[in-house]
Motif scaffolding. Structure first.
Motif: not given
Length: 311
Positions: A70-75, A64-68
């Motif tokens: 994952v979001i932090e890594k993309l950021s 899931s892309l709701k995983d914090e």
């Protein structure tokens, strides 16, 4: 341009390859997790993941892309743009807002027609004469974002969804490269979709592949083309599932019950439909290989058989 690419299928591979060849820097590739595949149900990477590995690209395959995390890594990657092609997971607003120039999607239809998961199959089933690729800006709604670029193509009268999908993959790759070049040049003006013209391309359900001989021959022929190669249109023959790979409608009528084989020759197996006749040309029995109607008739007497009766 510094990109994150999100995609999963073989359709998406051509776009990723084209973007790399065009000189764009792919910071990371998002794809779906490995899934069981084949008769032995072995864990198998997506085609995009397999390609990204050979290209030496970093791959992320979260559930899931709701995983914090994952979001932090993309950021931390600080992408200018995210390009999405046939990814298959919901992209939340928190991810859509990460790239400085937003997210764009290559969608296999002429939006707003056929928003959703199965635009190629639905276009063939509906008898559409034309389809194409829409490059759009992504927003929270399903395929509702402003349109940046459209490239259309005719659907051949005998074209299967599989063949059309392959052609659209090439068109999508070229359209995305053009769109990014024009975005850089400030030469694209987004336009809102006309929601009143929208229709939804629902995901294909396995039961939709079963032929209903009460339908017209034209509808049945389109169904066969729409489900070639997957999941494969079928009918029942002596309790077995008979896959129909190639068929054509005939502009004639018969006086027998629908689903009845009333003529069989080297040209095909002719089955009565509600309005017209469907000629079966290439078929496949369970566990066997595809064969011509002529080859099938060498070992099976189907004249006067009624198809479509479950065991």
């Amino acid at each position: 341009m510094n990109l994150v690419f999100a995609g999963s299928s073989d359709f998406a591979v051509k776009s990723l390859d084209a973007l790399i060849r065009a000189g764009h820097r792919v910071l990371a590739v998002l794809t779906q997790p490995d899934r069981p595949a084949g008769r032995r149900r072995r864990m198998t990477p997506t085609p995009v993941k397999a390609y990204a590995r050979t290209a030496g690209l970093p791959v992320m395959a979260p559930e899931s892309l709701k995983d914090e995390a994952v979001i932090e890594k993309l950021s931390r990657l600080e992408p200018e743009l995210m390009v999405v092609v046939d990814y298959g997971l919901i992209i939340p607003r928190s991810v859509l807002e990460l790239p400085s120039r937003g997210c764009i999607n290559g969608h296999a239809s002429l939006l707003p027609r056929w928003r959703g998961a199965a635009p190629v199959e639905r276009a063939v089933m509906a008898g559409d004469r034309q389809t194409g690729i829409t490059v759009m800006q992504m927003e929270a709604g399903l395929d509702t974002g402003p349109i940046l670029l459209v490239r259309s193509t005719d659907i051949g009268p005998d074209e299967s969804a599989g063949h059309l999908r392959d052609r659209l993959a090439d068109i999508c790759a070229a359209a995305l490269v053009e769109a990014l070049n024009r975005l850089d040049a400030g030469d694209l003006s987004p336009r809102r979709q006309n929601d009143s013209l929208a229709c939804y391309a629902a995901k294909i359900r396995p039961e939709e592949a079963r032929l209903d001989w009460r339908r017209t021959a034209d509808e049945l022929a389109r169904q066969v083309r729409a489900f070639d190669p997957r999941p494969g249109a079928y009918t029942e023959y002596r309790g077995k599932r008979l896959k129909i790979i190639e068929a054509e409608p005939l502009a004639e009528t018969s006086n027998v019950e629908t689903g009845t084989v009333f003529r069989a020759s080297r040209d095909g197996i002719d089955v009565a439909a509600d309005d017209g006749v469907l000629r079966l040309k290439t078929i496949q029995l369970p566990g066997g290989k595809p064969m011509s109607a002529e080859a099938f008739l060498n070992g099976h007497d189907v004249l006067n058989e009624r198809l479509g009766i479950p065991e």
